[in-house]
Design an enzyme around this catalytic site. Structure first.
Site, PDB file in Angstrom:
ATOM      1  N   THR A 132     -10.843  11.323  -2.775  1.00  0.00           N
ATOM      2  CA  THR A 132      -9.918  12.453  -2.907  1.00  0.00           C
ATOM      3  C   THR A 132     -10.592  13.725  -3.411  1.00  0.00           C
ATOM      4  OG1 THR A 132      -9.291  11.558  -5.076  1.00  0.00           O
ATOM      5  CG2 THR A 132      -7.868  11.038  -3.212  1.00  0.00           C
ATOM      6  N   GLY A 133     -11.859  13.655  -3.799  1.00  0.00           N
ATOM      7  CA  GLY A 133     -12.580  14.875  -4.155  1.00  0.00           C
ATOM      8  C   GLY A 133     -12.911  15.029  -5.620  1.00  0.00           C
ATOM      9  N   LYS A 134     -12.991  13.948  -6.385  1.00  0.00           N
ATOM     10  CA  LYS A 134     -13.280  14.067  -7.819  1.00  0.00           C
ATOM     11  C   LYS A 134     -14.707  14.559  -8.045  1.00  0.00           C
ATOM     12  CE  LYS A 134     -12.240   9.751  -8.501  1.00  0.00           C
ATOM     13  NZ  LYS A 134     -11.805   9.432  -7.118  1.00  0.00           N
ATOM     14  N   THR A 135     -15.666  13.920  -7.385  1.00  0.00           N
ATOM     15  CA  THR A 135     -17.060  14.346  -7.542  1.00  0.00           C
ATOM     16  C   THR A 135     -17.266  15.743  -6.960  1.00  0.00           C
ATOM     17  OG1 THR A 135     -17.731  12.028  -7.364  1.00  0.00           O
ATOM     18  CG2 THR A 135     -19.438  13.692  -7.098  1.00  0.00           C
ATOM     19  N   HIS A 174       4.931  -8.977  22.166  1.00  0.00           N
ATOM     20  CA  HIS A 174       4.854  -8.947  20.694  1.00  0.00           C
ATOM     21  C   HIS A 174       4.855  -7.507  20.182  1.00  0.00           C
ATOM     22  CE1 HIS A 174       3.505 -10.666  16.747  1.00  0.00           C
ATOM     23  NE2 HIS A 174       3.054  -9.438  16.606  1.00  0.00           N
ATOM     24  N   GLU A 175       4.021  -6.660  20.768  1.00  0.00           N
ATOM     25  CA  GLU A 175       3.930  -5.275  20.288  1.00  0.00           C
ATOM     26  C   GLU A 175       5.188  -4.488  20.640  1.00  0.00           C
ATOM     27  OE1 GLU A 175       1.687  -4.475  18.275  1.00  0.00           O
ATOM     28  OE2 GLU A 175       0.517  -6.301  18.566  1.00  0.00           O
ATOM     29  N   HIS A 212       7.866  -5.174  18.060  1.00  0.00           N
ATOM     30  CA  HIS A 212       7.749  -4.307  16.874  1.00  0.00           C
ATOM     31  C   HIS A 212       8.340  -2.929  17.162  1.00  0.00           C
ATOM     32  CE1 HIS A 212       5.437  -6.981  14.380  1.00  0.00           C
ATOM     33  NE2 HIS A 212       4.442  -7.069  15.239  1.00  0.00           N
TER      34      HIS A 212
END
Length: 628
Positions: free
Chosen positions: A217-220, A434-435, A438
């Site tokens: 997420t961009g800490k460093t 199957h798909e 869904h």
């Protein structure tokens, strides 16, 4: 292959020493007392005595203290010519000299030379000299080169990388999508540049800032931006670099780090992955880790102990704040905890703009459409997405990234590499049903997320995939939405049962059933969405090292556990029946979509909804995701 100087030295030095001693022994043997008076032919001692009695011996030279003799004798087989012969004399032959005198044979004894002793003496002096010289050379090189063998002498020194003026090449302009975190950290930079602005009203500089958030997420990146903006000395180190196998080394490195920081204050210290050294103390099986706990104790003391560290700001990053020690988290050590979460739509749009600066995009590519297609993506995921799209573009020899490459890159990042398409067979038709099961259940249930794509192209371990895109603006999930998701997950299994019969169901629904069981159990035990009432019967549960114990303690009786199982089964069976009913009622449209899916292998969500709308009412969803 390029060898380092250490490798060459370690292999060459023993070889030189061994070779020297081998040569010494060979030379000492070769330079014995015989010298140049070597004989090419050997003769036994018995034959020598026969020659002596028959008067054929002309002269005898004795060497090596009487152990070897060079004999000049007349050989009858060679017309009595003189031949030089070598004879090994026995140790006990005292009458030999007397017999030579009686026979009036010329003989001479040559004394032994002492060359071997001299070479042995020199060898004994040379080996210690070579060893001392090699050690001196190693330690001298280690003082001039970082990472040399001599670093064992500086084991307790800090390994932090130091920059007097951190030139990371990254500023806050390069960080996008996390505006709240940037605003918090910009105050730290302002405090370092203009401290009088805050001290005038009695404000104190924060001692520590903890960056918390999922990976990628961009800490460093934020820490690099702070270093690039502040313009003060900057130390950077990973939490794992403190801890070694020897107790006390980590604490020594912490002391050395803060000592250097005090000498360069005001300054910044960035500790990445601080959970490697900052975990809770004294918990788990057999107590804690002595080295890690001593390191943590020293870190706590240096951050806020008897002696203050004025002008030192510590920035730490972790994605596991739940395992950190409470003493490390309190104000006075980490005064601020900045959450760096996955970006929303606006944040993703900004991040994509940053990473698209050096990418050549086609005119019909919409950054906004990509941002809407990628809810839940972190900044690292988005950067990887555009990079994968660029790689696909180069592989396909196109001049610019098109919508097709973006779409394929999204699928690859989420589900994995594309596999070989299935051949038209019974297995392919079963996977198609199957798909579509869904997709049809998810489309006809109002509270389900919209369908994004249905495909028969294998990716990763999946032979086919149905994509749903959730509404990211909704932070909370209702019971109706959870029930709809369970029904949608059971749609594939329901389609197999209704179309092919119960005996023909496959293992393809294994992952779906696991997901269904987890959601149903959480509804009962954590969210209070069952007949048991609004009770939270299970907590998040702590690991062993957090003091949670070796075994998870049951928080309810066996009778309640039975009721929980009954409620979970009741929820799953209810949703399963809903799915089967939808499949039975819409068999005609399912057959049509399956035939189309087998032909095209991929159907996007908008096309799928248009086909279903010809046969049934499609409830309006909260969000339809634009197609790429």
């Amino acid at each position: 292959m390029k060898l380092s100087w250490k490798t060459i030295l370690l292999w060459t030095l023993p070889a030189l020493v061994v070779g020297f001693f081998l040569w010494q022994g060979t030379f000492a043997t070769a330079t014995g007392n015989i010298g140049n008076n070597t004989a090419t032919t050997r003769m036994t001692y018995g034959r020598f005595l026969e020659y002596l009695e028959s008067g054929r011996v002309v002269s005898v030279d004795l060497y090596e203290g009487g152990r070897t003799a060079i004999v000049q004798a007349l050989d009858p087989e060679l017309e009595n010519r003189v031949q030089r012969l070598r004879v090994d004399l026995p140790a006990n032959s005292p009458d030999l000299i007397a017999r030579l005198r009686d026979s009036k044979i010329s003989f001479d004894a040559h004394p032994m030379r002492n060359d071997g002793a001299w070479w042995g003496f020199l060898g004994n002096l040379l080996f210690p000299f070579l060893l001392i010289a090699a050690l001196f050379f190693l330690f001298r090189r280690s003082n001039n080169m970082p990472g040399g063998p001599g670093q064992a002498m500086s084991f307790g020194k800090s390994k932090a990388r130091f920059q007097m003026e951190a030139k990371t090449g990254i500023t806050f302009d390069d960080v996008a999508g996390i505006d709240e975190a940037k605003e918090e950290l910009q105050e730290v930079v302002t405090f370092l540049k203009q401290p009088e602005k805050f001290t005038a009203v009695g404000a104190k500089i924060p001692k520590g800032v903890l960056l918390v958030g999922p990976p990628g997420t961009g800490k460093t990146l934020l820490a690099k931006a702070i270093a690039g903006e502040a313009g003060v000395p900057f130390f950077s180190i990973s939490g794992s670099e403190f801890v070694e196998m020897f107790v006390g080394v980590g604490a020594s490195r912490v002391r050395d780090l803060f000592k250097k920081a005090k000498e360069n204050a005001p300054c910044l210290i960035f500790i990445d992955e601080i959970d490697a050294v900052g975990r809770q103390r004294g918990a788990g099986i057999g107590g804690g880790n002595d080295e890690r706990e001593q390191t943590l104790n020293q870190l706590l003391t240096e951050m806020d102990g008897f002696e203050g560290n004025t002008g030192i700001i510590i920035i730490a990053a972790t994605n596991r704040p739940d395992v950190l020690d409470s003493a490390l988290m309190r104000p006075g050590r980490f005064d601020r905890q900045v959450t760096v979460d996955a970006p929303d739509f606006k944040g993703r749009l900004e991040i994509l703009d940053v990473h698209a600066r050096n990418k050549k995009l086609a005119n019909d590519v919409s950054i906004e459409a990509i941002a809407r297609r990628t809810p839940g993506f972190s900044g690292a995921d988005l950067a990887n997405l555009l990079n994968e799209a660029a790689i696909l573009t180069a592989r396909r020899r196109k001049e610019a990234i098109t919508l097709l490459e973006i779409d394929d890159a999204v699928d690859r990042v989420i589900a994995g590499m594309e596999g070989t398409p299935l051949v038209d067979s019974k297995s392919k038709r079963l996977i198609a049903y199957h798909e579509v099961g869904h997709a049809i259940v998810g489309t006809l249930l109002k509270d389900h997320d919209p369908v994004q794509k249905v495909t028969l192209i294998p990716r990763g371990q999946a032979q086919g995939l149905t994509w749903f895109t959730p509404n990211e603006e909704q932070g909370l999930t209702t019971k109706a939405q959870l029930m709809a998701r369970i029904s949608g997950a059971l749609g594939g299994r329901a389609a197999e049962e209704e179309i092919f019969g119960y005996d023909e169901v496959t293992t393809g629904a294994g992952g779906d059933l696991q997901q269904v069981s987890d959601m149903a159990r959480q509804m009962v035990t954590r969210f209070g969405m069952s007949d048991l009432g609004p009770l939270s019967l299970e907590s998040q549960g702590g690991e062993v090292f957090l003091g949670g114990g070796l075994m998870n303690r049951s928080e309810y009786s066996e009778k309640v556990a039975t009721r929980i199982d009954d409620q979970v089964r009741s929820i799953v069976e209810h949703c399963h029946e809903i799915s089967r009913q939808i499949i039975r009622d819409h068999r005609e449209v399912i057959d049509r979509v399956v035939d189309l899916l087998i032909e095209k292998e991929t159907i996007n969500g908008e096309e799928f909804r248009q086909i279903v709308a010809e046969y049934a009412y499609v409830p309006e969803k909260e969000q339809f995701v634009p197609q790429l």
